[in-house]
Design a protein around this motif. Structure first.
Motif, PDB file in Angstrom:
ATOM      1  N   LYS A 232       0.847  -1.205   0.000  1.00  0.00           N
ATOM      2  CA  LYS A 232       0.000   0.000   0.000  1.00  0.00           C
ATOM      3  C   LYS A 232       0.884   1.257   0.000  1.00  0.00           C
ATOM      4  CE  LYS A 232      -4.023   1.688   2.566  1.00  0.00           C
ATOM      5  NZ  LYS A 232      -4.911   1.195   3.641  1.00  0.00           N
TER       6      LYS A 232
ATOM      7  N   LEU B 116       2.475   1.676  -3.415  1.00  0.00           N
ATOM      8  CA  LEU B 116       1.526   2.140  -4.434  1.00  0.00           C
ATOM      9  C   LEU B 116       1.207   3.618  -4.219  1.00  0.00           C
ATOM     10  CD1 LEU B 116      -0.912  -0.940  -4.594  1.00  0.00           C
ATOM     11  CD2 LEU B 116       0.647  -0.173  -6.414  1.00  0.00           C
ATOM     12  N   LEU B 117       1.028   4.011  -2.962  1.00  0.00           N
ATOM     13  CA  LEU B 117       0.744   5.433  -2.682  1.00  0.00           C
ATOM     14  C   LEU B 117       1.939   6.308  -3.068  1.00  0.00           C
ATOM     15  CD1 LEU B 117      -1.198   5.135   0.722  1.00  0.00           C
ATOM     16  CD2 LEU B 117      -2.113   6.040  -1.446  1.00  0.00           C
TER      17      LEU B 117
ATOM     18  N   LEU C 178       1.836   6.942  -6.663  1.00  0.00           N
ATOM     19  CA  LEU C 178       0.797   7.924  -7.013  1.00  0.00           C
ATOM     20  C   LEU C 178       1.229   9.339  -6.661  1.00  0.00           C
ATOM     21  CD1 LEU C 178      -2.352   5.914  -5.886  1.00  0.00           C
ATOM     22  CD2 LEU C 178      -1.784   6.605  -8.225  1.00  0.00           C
ATOM     23  N   ASP C 179       2.085   9.462  -5.643  1.00  0.00           N
ATOM     24  CA  ASP C 179       2.530  10.789  -5.198  1.00  0.00           C
ATOM     25  C   ASP C 179       3.644  11.349  -6.078  1.00  0.00           C
ATOM     26  OD1 ASP C 179       0.867  11.439  -3.133  1.00  0.00           O
ATOM     27  OD2 ASP C 179       2.042  10.346  -1.618  1.00  0.00           O
TER      28      ASP C 179
ATOM     29  N   THR D 292       6.834  11.089 -11.701  1.00  0.00           N
ATOM     30  CA  THR D 292       7.810  10.325 -12.489  1.00  0.00           C
ATOM     31  C   THR D 292       7.605   8.822 -12.312  1.00  0.00           C
ATOM     32  OG1 THR D 292       9.601  10.058 -10.858  1.00  0.00           O
ATOM     33  CG2 THR D 292       9.482  12.181 -12.011  1.00  0.00           C
TER      34      THR D 292
ATOM     35  N   HIS E 254       4.232   7.578 -12.217  1.00  0.00           N
ATOM     36  CA  HIS E 254       2.862   7.245 -12.638  1.00  0.00           C
ATOM     37  C   HIS E 254       2.828   6.152 -13.707  1.00  0.00           C
ATOM     38  CE1 HIS E 254       0.911  11.252 -11.106  1.00  0.00           C
ATOM     39  NE2 HIS E 254       1.190  10.398 -10.138  1.00  0.00           N
ATOM     40  N   TRP E 255       3.852   6.130 -14.562  1.00  0.00           N
ATOM     41  CA  TRP E 255       3.853   5.130 -15.638  1.00  0.00           C
ATOM     42  C   TRP E 255       3.951   3.706 -15.093  1.00  0.00           C
ATOM     43  CZ3 TRP E 255       8.112   1.926 -16.643  1.00  0.00           C
ATOM     44  CH2 TRP E 255       9.286   2.245 -15.936  1.00  0.00           C
ATOM     45  N   LYS E 256       4.434   3.576 -13.856  1.00  0.00           N
ATOM     46  CA  LYS E 256       4.540   2.241 -13.258  1.00  0.00           C
ATOM     47  C   LYS E 256       3.239   1.801 -12.606  1.00  0.00           C
ATOM     48  CE  LYS E 256       9.436   2.403 -11.932  1.00  0.00           C
ATOM     49  NZ  LYS E 256      10.371   2.083 -10.854  1.00  0.00           N
ATOM     50  N   TYR E 257       2.314   2.720 -12.494  1.00  0.00           N
ATOM     51  CA  TYR E 257       1.078   2.423 -11.759  1.00  0.00           C
ATOM     52  C   TYR E 257      -0.010   1.985 -12.724  1.00  0.00           C
ATOM     53  CZ  TYR E 257      -2.799   2.903  -8.533  1.00  0.00           C
ATOM     54  OH  TYR E 257      -3.897   2.643  -7.746  1.00  0.00           O
TER      55      TYR E 257
ATOM     56  N   TRP F 127       8.213  12.435 -18.618  1.00  0.00           N
ATOM     57  CA  TRP F 127       7.600  11.209 -18.097  1.00  0.00           C
ATOM     58  C   TRP F 127       6.187  11.090 -18.641  1.00  0.00           C
ATOM     59  CZ3 TRP F 127      10.678   7.811 -15.854  1.00  0.00           C
ATOM     60  CH2 TRP F 127      11.862   8.264 -15.267  1.00  0.00           C
TER      61      TRP F 127
ATOM     62  N   PHE G 152      -4.965   7.602 -15.806  1.00  0.00           N
ATOM     63  CA  PHE G 152      -5.992   7.243 -14.828  1.00  0.00           C
ATOM     64  C   PHE G 152      -6.153   8.447 -13.907  1.00  0.00           C
ATOM     65  CE2 PHE G 152      -1.794   5.721 -13.647  1.00  0.00           C
ATOM     66  CZ  PHE G 152      -1.602   6.356 -12.429  1.00  0.00           C
TER      67      PHE G 152
ATOM     68  N   VAL H  53      -5.563  10.095 -10.715  1.00  0.00           N
ATOM     69  CA  VAL H  53      -4.619   9.888  -9.614  1.00  0.00           C
ATOM     70  C   VAL H  53      -5.309  10.012  -8.256  1.00  0.00           C
ATOM     71  CG1 VAL H  53      -2.514  10.760  -8.523  1.00  0.00           C
ATOM     72  CG2 VAL H  53      -2.668  10.670 -11.027  1.00  0.00           C
TER      73      VAL H  53
ATOM     74  N   LYS I 104      -5.783   7.168  -5.252  1.00  0.00           N
ATOM     75  CA  LYS I 104      -5.307   7.352  -3.874  1.00  0.00           C
ATOM     76  C   LYS I 104      -6.429   7.059  -2.885  1.00  0.00           C
ATOM     77  CE  LYS I 104      -1.898  10.961  -4.484  1.00  0.00           C
ATOM     78  NZ  LYS I 104      -1.505  12.334  -4.204  1.00  0.00           N
TER      79      LYS I 104
END
Lengths: 286, 286
Positions: free
Chosen positions: A188, A191-192, A195-196, A199, A201-204, B266, B271, B273, B277
């Motif tokens: 968690k 993942l957060l 999101l924060d 650079t 975001h592409w992994k999420y 990047w 999605f 964000v 969250k």
């Protein structure tokens, strides 16, 4: 030479035969290693020269009719650090001798074949270290959790995997199977953190959270898969992976241990060394 | 950020249009770099963080419909340092984003196809850095020197290469073509050093000395190949390679220069964000 006995680390990571309860394995522990992050990073750097040399011996052996290779299988939930392991530990080796394959959902063509078809195609040739980022184990993990195959077929696959791995070992491959074990709370946080950070975001992928919601089912699928395929010739290792530095060191140690076990010497010349020297020394001007 | 302007190094390495006389290019020079070995090694390490970050951006871009990739082509006589470049410079990048292919003599199956068939199969996917250790250029180098193909066919191949490379660039690939340029005297020293060291015997092949005896013919084949395929969109670089540290730094600089030119940001999240969250923060206990 590593400053600590490798077996201190490798032994506690190896899964004992029988059922395994993953919830009883602490994800933030550092079994077999007393130091802190700084010590762990230093210990990994200290392994590097021997890792590099033994990998070169393996590569050399492969060019000289040797049949040995290594297959490192990395499994784990999203964010468990498969990519980080590739960068930090696998990246210590000469990239010429490493072959990384990342397995995604099978393509239409791949689905037409047995699940081991695409896996077999990605095996490392003699002398190489193959690394699987996800693997044939997805076919008994997500396949079980998401019911992509009926229970009978999943059961068949455990045995098919054991037979296939036994063949591989018989042919000279050392298989190192690792589950990178993180806690749901750690995932968690990771993942957060993605999101924060724009650079990252592409992994999420929102789909990762759908899988996360099935956490207990995945843990159970891992427990079953590990128990059923934890053979003497290709045992499983559960790597506490909340601490990235420990995860990197543990995998480096397992690789080094496998390379040492080959006990390879450098291939002998299959030509007359003195004759070749003379040939070069006596050559006419080019 | 590199402490020197990259163009200091990249500009003098780029081959000017027209005929090239390789004997006029000093193999132990360090064009564009004033320092010594220690400075050069330090400069390469200083490039590493930016190289890694921009490579990750390229990789990220590839996961998000980007079409860019890099193809680094390494050519050179035996012992010129293709392997060392892979280890020391290519090895600085994340191995997940790198795909190395070493081309040997073509197999029987490969010989049934056009010479570019096997090369095309090895191209890097979007987002990756492909590295060719030898390449399609062997088909106009050894093929010319050893008369493996008639002169007409060799001439056809120069044009076929130019057309094929133009397509590749059109599709988003940056091609970095490098000839690692050593002197015959340096090669002799390196071959003798291999013979003197039993841990290096596996790298030595008596056939390499047969090729060495054709040194002038190879230099001429390189000069012709470089002249005929030195296009604006895929220019050649001749890298003085007697000094390993300079060779490593030069290739690192060319890679970084190519990555900078992509000027990638990047990828943006596809999605919501904030929604993601909240989803994580509001989840029920697993």
């Amino acid at each position: 030479m590593a400053a600590f006995p490798l077996s201190d680390l490798t032994s506690p990571l190896r899964v004992a035969p029988g059922p395994i309860d993953l919830s009883a394995v602490e994800t933030d522990a550092t079994p077999g290693f007393d130091g802190d992050k700084g010590d762990g990073e230093k210990a990994l750097q200290e392994l590097a020269p021997e890792l590099e040399e033994l990998q070169e011996r393996l590569f050399a052996d492969g060019t000289a009719d040797g049949r040995r290779s290594i297959l490192l299988v990395l499994q784990g939930m999203d964010t468990s650090g498969k990519g980080g392991t590739l960068r930090s530990t696998v990246g210590l080796m000469d990239p010429q001798g490493v072959r990384i394959t990342s397995f995604k959902a099978p393509t239409e063509e791949e689905r037409k074949h047995d699940f081991l078809w695409r896996i077999t195609k990605a095996l490392p040739p003699e002398g190489l270290v193959g690394v699987f980022d996800r693997s044939h184990y997805e076919d008994v993990l997500i396949a079980r959790v998401r019911e992509l195959a009926p229970p009978d077929e999943i059961r068949r696959r455990y045995q098919a995997i054991n037979d296939w791995e036994a063949d591989l070992v018989e042919q000279g491959t050392t298989i190192i199977k690792c589950m990178l074990h993180i806690s749901a709370a750690e995932q968690k946080e990771r993942l957060l953190a993605r999101l924060d950070d724009p650079t990252k975001h592409w992994k999420y992928n929102p789909g990762d959270v759908d899988e996360r919601e099935l956490w207990p089912a995945y843990q159970e699928a891992y427990e079953l898969a590990i128990e059923r395929t934890n053979t003497d010739i290709a045992p499983w290792h559960v790597i506490p992976a909340d601490r990235k530095w420990y995860r990197n060191l543990a995998i480096g140690t397992l690789l080094l241990d496998a390379l040492r076990a080959f006990d390879l010497s450098w291939p002998e010349a299959d030509f007359d060394v003195e004759h070749e020297k003379q040939r070069l020394l006596d050559e006419k001007p080019l």
